[in-house]
Write an enzyme that holds these catalytic residues in place. Structure first.
Site, PDB file in Angstrom:
ATOM      1  N   ALA A 112       0.860  -1.187   0.000  1.00 34.04           N
ATOM      2  CA  ALA A 112       0.000   0.000   0.000  1.00 34.04           C
ATOM      3  C   ALA A 112       0.891   1.230   0.000  1.00 34.04           C
ATOM      4  CB  ALA A 112      -0.921   0.010   1.222  1.00 34.04           C
ATOM      5  N   SER A 159       0.057   9.236   0.714  1.00 37.51           N
ATOM      6  CA  SER A 159       0.800  10.480   0.504  1.00 37.51           C
ATOM      7  C   SER A 159       1.962  10.647   1.477  1.00 37.51           C
ATOM      8  CB  SER A 159      -0.151  11.680   0.620  1.00 37.51           C
ATOM      9  OG  SER A 159      -0.807  11.668   1.874  1.00 37.51           O
ATOM     10  N   ALA A 212       3.287   7.901   3.630  1.00 33.22           N
ATOM     11  CA  ALA A 212       4.060   6.690   3.900  1.00 33.22           C
ATOM     12  C   ALA A 212       3.586   5.559   3.003  1.00 33.22           C
ATOM     13  CB  ALA A 212       3.926   6.295   5.374  1.00 33.22           C
ATOM     14  N   GLN A 213       4.345   4.462   3.021  1.00 26.11           N
ATOM     15  CA  GLN A 213       3.942   3.256   2.312  1.00 26.11           C
ATOM     16  C   GLN A 213       4.270   2.052   3.180  1.00 26.11           C
ATOM     17  OE1 GLN A 213       6.317   4.490  -1.090  1.00 26.11           O
ATOM     18  NE2 GLN A 213       7.560   2.608  -0.897  1.00 26.11           N
ATOM     19  N   LYS A 219       5.861  -0.089   7.980  1.00 22.99           N
ATOM     20  CA  LYS A 219       5.405   1.201   7.474  1.00 22.99           C
ATOM     21  C   LYS A 219       6.605   2.130   7.418  1.00 22.99           C
ATOM     22  CE  LYS A 219       2.064   4.911   8.337  1.00 22.99           C
ATOM     23  NZ  LYS A 219       0.920   5.360   9.172  1.00 22.99           N
ATOM     24  N   ASP A 248      -9.581   7.184  10.684  1.00 24.31           N
ATOM     25  CA  ASP A 248      -9.460   6.951   9.244  1.00 24.31           C
ATOM     26  C   ASP A 248      -9.945   5.540   8.893  1.00 24.31           C
ATOM     27  OD1 ASP A 248      -8.830   7.689   6.649  1.00 24.31           O
ATOM     28  OD2 ASP A 248      -6.755   7.034   6.789  1.00 24.31           O
TER      29      ASP A 248
END
Length: 561
Positions: A138, A141, A143-144, A159, A294
């Site tokens: 995933a 904007s 982090a990934q 992460k 979220d």
């Protein structure tokens, strides 16, 4: 793309920062001028054409901001998502355009990500981390997330904050703060809605999202709150492997909450899945005080055993104990349609602007909200966008505001609502929400004892009706008392005042007597049904004692009458 790509790659030079700030300032000027011109044009139009013209302007500017955010990326995407939740202060035509904004951006290349890992751990491979997959599972904007493997072989989710994201966020916050201060000082709209307080809340939350240690602590607290729950959970944090800019957690195997294969994969129906989400969210808000802000479908995974697992704790909200209690009272009063209570709790929570006249709000509230509650009680998944648009329009007609501390709560509730009607569209959202709220506030075990084969029994339905009816009737004498006080003080003088006052007293006494009789019946019914089902969790003597107390109070009210 150029602005976001250069900054995200960790090369935010002074020139790039200035160009990005210039783009944001230019966007703000263009939008401000368009709104000013649109308002002037609308005033020249016939009244019946003004709304359509203004909605067209708002749609156009919402689309402009959405496209700019998709190009600039970084924090500007977060700004668009944040503004999409402010239906209390922004036109619904504008927020609808921003609601389509997705925080999905291309991932950083592996060499840049590996360099960040090496800087965080002081070399590679990292101690305690045996492997990190180059391809992310995933990317957003800030982090990934990559799949990895701990030294003991356990699968982990790593992460990794984007290289250079801290500098990008600080530059964007500086630019946005300048824009917000200008609007707050030089426009009536900015002063009216305390724009700087809203910006400070956004600024604080954004900086928290960059703090991996803080996210790890909140994730651990969130998991502890769910300890012992058989239906909801959260991943374990690997605190020893967490570093600035890197967070390591247990990898959760599961499917997205809205995946149509969930019933086959996990053996959980859409009805039960939506109920679990609603109960979990309401417990976070009303009991724990720490809630996931979220909860989109990608942050909610369903495991093979049907367990619902929350992931990604970068955006969390917190409510004080006083706010939680007031929120619980507000929800109870709203469901019972006790409008006096709704206005009182809204004022206590700060949902009414300082200049609001409570009496006028009380007069207008039922006419605006009752049709919406009825619509929500009959709406399916396809109807909810219309109901939400009508709710936003109703808010615009009232002197309401969302204090900054509740901004992310409203955003999260909107997300939960959308997921619930998506996975279980057969039942109106209002009915699902009411049932989950009763489970949380009254105790789900009590409902289970009155339930057979997973569906509400006649006894349960009767108990629920008696409970709501008793609550309303027991509140009625107080309302009548207030009317009597107004009559006696001359505030509401009318012809034949004494006869009217006497009639009100009779209504008061009759209502109080009926309320206590219903309470007695409910107490007896609870004990009788519990005894008939053989559960024995409610002692019969306690049920009889409560019923006797209700009868005694009813007799006392009758003697007074």
């Amino acid at each position: 793309m150029a602005f976001g790509g250069r900054a995200a790659a960790g090369r935010l030079t002074a020139g790039a920062a200035w160009r990005r700030a210039a783009a944001v300032f230019a966007l703000a000027v263009r939008m401000g001028f368009a709104f000013w011109r649109g308002a002037r044009q609308a005033r020249r139009l016939p009244p019946e054409e003004r709304r359509a013209h203004w909605d067209a302007v708002c749609r156009q500017e919402g689309r402009r901001l959405r496209r700019a955010a998709e190009e600039l990326r970084g924090l500007i995407i977060k700004v668009g998502q944040f503004l999409s939740t402010r239906v209390d202060v922004l036109p619904s035509a504008f927020t609808r355009e921003l609601a389509e904004l997705q925080d999905l951006v291309p991932p950083e290349p592996w060499p840049a990500v590996r360099a960040r890992l090496e800087a965080a751990y002081g070399g590679w491979p990292a101690p305690g981390l045996a492997e990190v997959a180059p391809e992310p599972v995933a990317a957003a904007s800030l982090a990934q997330v990559h799949r990895g493997r701990a030294a003991d072989g356990s699968p982990v989710a790593v992460k990794i904050w984007r290289p250079g994201i801290e500098a990008l966020v600080e530059a964007d916050l500086s630019t946005l703060g300048t824009v917000a201060r200008f609007i707050a000082r030089h426009t009536a709209w900015g002063r009216r809605f305390d724009l700087m307080a809203v910006f400070r809340e956004f600024e604080e939350t954004t900086r928290e999202e960059l703090d991996s240690a803080r996210e790890a602590a909140r994730a651990d607290e969130f998991r502890r709150n769910l300890r012992g729950s058989p239906e909801v959970g959260a991943p374990r944090v690997y605190a020893a492997l967490t570093r600035p800019g890197v967070l390591v957690m247990e990898f959760i195997e599961g499917v997205r909450f809205d995946d149509p294969d969930v019933p086959r994969f996990a053996g959980v129906s859409g009805r039960e899945l939506s109920a679990r989400l609603l109960r979990a969210f309401l417990r976070q808000v009303l009991q724990d005080g720490l809630f996931h802000a979220d909860p989109h479908a990608g942050n909610l995974l369903v495991q093979a055993d049907g367990r619902l697992v929350f992931v990604d704790f970068g955006m969390m909200g917190r409510l004080s104990e006083a706010d939680r209690r007031a929120m619980a009272r507000l929800l109870r009063d709203l469901i019972a349609e006790d409008w006096d209570g709704v206005v009182r709790e809204c004022a206590r929570l700060g949902f009414l602007r300082p200049e609001a006249e409570l009496a006028r709000v009380r007069e207008r509230l039922p006419g605006l909200l009752q049709p919406l509650l009825q619509a929500a009680g009959q709406a399916g998944a396809g109807d909810m966008p219309r109901v939400l648009r009508e709710a936003a329009a109703a808010l615009q007609e009232l002197p309401v505001q969302f204090p900054a501390r509740f901004t992310f709560l409203g955003r999260a509730l909107g997300m939960v609502m959308g997921l619930v009607v998506r996975v279980h569209p057969e039942e109106p959202f209002e009915r699902q929400f009411r049932r989950a709220l009763e489970d949380v506030l009254l105790g789900r075990e009590g409902r289970r004892r009155l339930t057979a084969n997973g569906s509400e029994s006649p006894a349960a339905a009767l108990a629920a009706r008696l409970l709501r009816g008793t609550a309303r009737l027991l509140r009625l004498p107080g309302r009548v008392e207030r009317v009597l006080e107004r009559l006696q003080s001359g505030e509401a003088a009318r012809p034949q005042e004494e006869a009217l006052a006497r009639s009100f007293r009779e209504v008061r006494d009759a209502a109080e007597r009926a309320g206590w009789l219903l309470f007695a019946a409910l107490a007896w019914l609870a004990g009788a049904v519990d005894h008939a089902l053989g559960r024995g969790s409610l002692p019969m003597w306690l049920s009889w004692a409560a019923a006797a107390a209700g009868l005694a109070m009813a007799w006392r009210a009758g003697r007074r009458g």
